[in-house]
Design an enzyme around this catalytic site. Structure first.
Site, PDB file in Angstrom:
ATOM      1  N   ASP A   1      22.520 -17.849  22.650  1.00 60.39           N
ATOM      2  CA  ASP A   1      23.591 -18.061  21.680  1.00 60.39           C
ATOM      3  C   ASP A   1      23.306 -19.268  20.795  1.00 60.39           C
ATOM      4  O   ASP A   1      22.461 -20.092  21.120  1.00 60.39           O
ATOM      5  CB  ASP A   1      24.906 -18.389  22.414  1.00 60.39           C
ATOM      6  CG  ASP A   1      25.325 -17.297  23.359  1.00 60.39           C
ATOM      7  OD1 ASP A   1      25.160 -16.122  23.016  1.00 60.39           O
ATOM      8  OD2 ASP A   1      25.819 -17.649  24.457  1.00 60.39           O
TER       9      ASP A   1
ATOM     10  N   ARG B   1      18.402 -13.485  24.573  1.00 65.29           N
ATOM     11  CA  ARG B   1      18.983 -13.755  23.257  1.00 65.29           C
ATOM     12  C   ARG B   1      19.957 -14.911  23.367  1.00 65.29           C
ATOM     13  O   ARG B   1      21.154 -14.708  23.569  1.00 65.29           O
ATOM     14  CB  ARG B   1      19.673 -12.493  22.726  1.00 65.29           C
ATOM     15  CG  ARG B   1      18.660 -11.423  22.335  1.00 65.29           C
ATOM     16  CD  ARG B   1      19.306 -10.093  22.280  1.00 65.29           C
ATOM     17  NE  ARG B   1      20.015  -9.865  23.548  1.00 65.29           N
ATOM     18  CZ  ARG B   1      20.990  -8.998  23.718  1.00 65.29           C
ATOM     19  NH1 ARG B   1      21.390  -8.253  22.712  1.00 65.29           N
ATOM     20  NH2 ARG B   1      21.565  -8.870  24.887  1.00 65.29           N
TER      21      ARG B   1
ATOM     22  N   ARG C   1      27.307 -19.272  31.127  1.00 62.72           N
ATOM     23  CA  ARG C   1      28.315 -20.229  30.649  1.00 62.72           C
ATOM     24  C   ARG C   1      29.681 -19.994  31.295  1.00 62.72           C
ATOM     25  O   ARG C   1      30.438 -20.940  31.531  1.00 62.72           O
ATOM     26  CB  ARG C   1      28.410 -20.177  29.121  1.00 62.72           C
ATOM     27  CG  ARG C   1      27.143 -20.733  28.457  1.00 62.72           C
ATOM     28  CD  ARG C   1      27.100 -20.436  26.976  1.00 62.72           C
ATOM     29  NE  ARG C   1      28.275 -20.969  26.296  1.00 62.72           N
ATOM     30  CZ  ARG C   1      28.607 -20.639  25.041  1.00 62.72           C
ATOM     31  NH1 ARG C   1      27.845 -19.797  24.344  1.00 62.72           N
ATOM     32  NH2 ARG C   1      29.683 -21.162  24.500  1.00 62.72           N
TER      33      ARG C   1
END
Lengths: 262, 262
Positions: free
Chosen positions: B54, B52, B199
């Protein structure tokens, strides 16, 4: 009075070409640079550019110059410009040059590169920077055709109407077709280019790659001096102005990857 | 009832993430795919995705699946989708898969790649696909730090609040830092990733590259299991979901360039 030369990179996607227009269809590179300079030092200048790129054409090595009274040191100029420019235009270098330097007229030769995405399904990340042709192109035919274009010719066949050139004689030092898997790159290096010349050359080479034109027909197409012989014009968004040269060095000294003309 | 698996590439710049939202902030990848399928075959489906991503994250190898009654042959599906999808989303492959295949739960491992543009002046053509860090980063320190992250750990330090994971144990098979001139690529391959994990890893490695964290501090940062120890989260637009794997083959069989874990 100083004469400042800038090396500029830009993503042409959102611009209506380089040249400022009287009735603008949208922002231009020239207009954007002039406005930012005015905001920086409260001085109106006219920026001259080496290659007047069409709407949508990109540049990694455009060169421009302008006369100014401002005292800002040359090494501070890129940062000052870049702080106010949109992120799709960057000033890479600024230098003081002699008063008689002109980005367009002082150029000895220029290099353009054109990208073709020859995958069946287009690559999403390069869709704004390449021409997608899903049909597999014959690279060796394209290379053979490109060889015929090299040298000094009257390139009228490859000039769109609307240019301001008085003569059509140009020297194409190199027209190199290379393929890295499905990415095809066509590099054109010459002493001058007519209006839309690189895009018409690429469109013609793509027709060769598709088998619609045989490489051996190219000399006749050049000699015809009829624009309709060259047919297709390649879209703007695959084209990059890569380098403008102002020295006496040959393209092969600056770009050894282009191999010398035989 | 058929179960269809798609391989999808997208430029995440204009999307608010993958997952359809009840009150949408803007278009999502999932919502766009579902709408196009409905237009194609007049059938509402729910699309499940492997990762999923971002808002702003890209994918060159996202995998999704959905159940359908439609009879369109699998080899016609990519072309049908691509004819109606916006150009920043492309279906690369479609296959019929067993009924119990699920893009997310059937995955054995995933690969993410992160791009850092480490030039002083950012590259205009990759500005939407990389994180620009003008300060030169110390690559060998980053590589040393990345080594400490490899293996099986509790990655709670590297998980943002808001994820739906029940455990924080994950195996990072590889965390490889490579530099090609000023382009730095960080590849992360693992059996699962927590919310924002790649990230936060990249943000931490960038702090190592800047000299704010010493490589030797990484084991302590992992052990702390405190999110604030990892500090910086790298921006979404440098991140690519590159590959989702469903076989028993190891990452090093599929990607020899990643070199085996020592």
């Amino acid at each position: 009075m100083r004469n400042i030369r800038l090396k500029v990179a830009y993503d042409g996607t959102n611009y209506h070409g380089f040249q400022r227009q009287i009735e603008t269809a949208g922002p231009t590179i020239q207009g954007t640079l002039e406005k930012v300079w005015e905001r920086l030092v409260e001085e109106k200048v006219t920026i001259a550019m080496a290659g007047r790129t069409d709407a949508g054409v990109h540049a990694s090595g455009q060169v421009v110059n302008f006369l100014t009274e401002a005292r800002i040191p040359e090494d501070k100029i890129p940062k000052a410009f870049n702080s106010l420019l949109p992120k799709d235009i960057r000033i890479l270098l600024a230098e003081d040059v002699p008063w008689d330097f002109n980005a367009r007229w002082s150029a000895t030769w220029k290099r353009y590169d054109y990208h073709i995405d020859n995958q069946r399904i287009p690559e999403v990340f390069t869709r704004l920077y390449s021409w997608h042709i899903p049909v597999p192109l014959n690279i060796s035919s394209m290379r053979e055709a490109a060889k015929f274009l090299e040298g000094r010719h009257n390139f009228k066949t490859f000039a769109a109407a609307g240019g301001d050139s008085k003569t059509f004689e140009r020297t194409l030092y190199r027209c190199l077709v290379r393929a890295d898997q499905d990415l095809i790159r066509i590099s054109c290096v010459g002493d001058g280019f007519l209006y839309h010349m690189v895009r018409i050359i690429v469109g013609t080479l793509a027709d060769v790659g598709r088998g619609r034109i045989m490489p051996g027909e190219i000399p006749g197409i050049i000699e015809s001096q009829e624009r309709r012989q060259a047919r297709l014009i390649a879209p703007a968004h695959g084209l990059f102005l890569t380098h403008v040269n102002y020295t006496v060095e040959s393209p092969f000294e600056i770009f050894p990857d282009l191999e010398p003309l035989i």
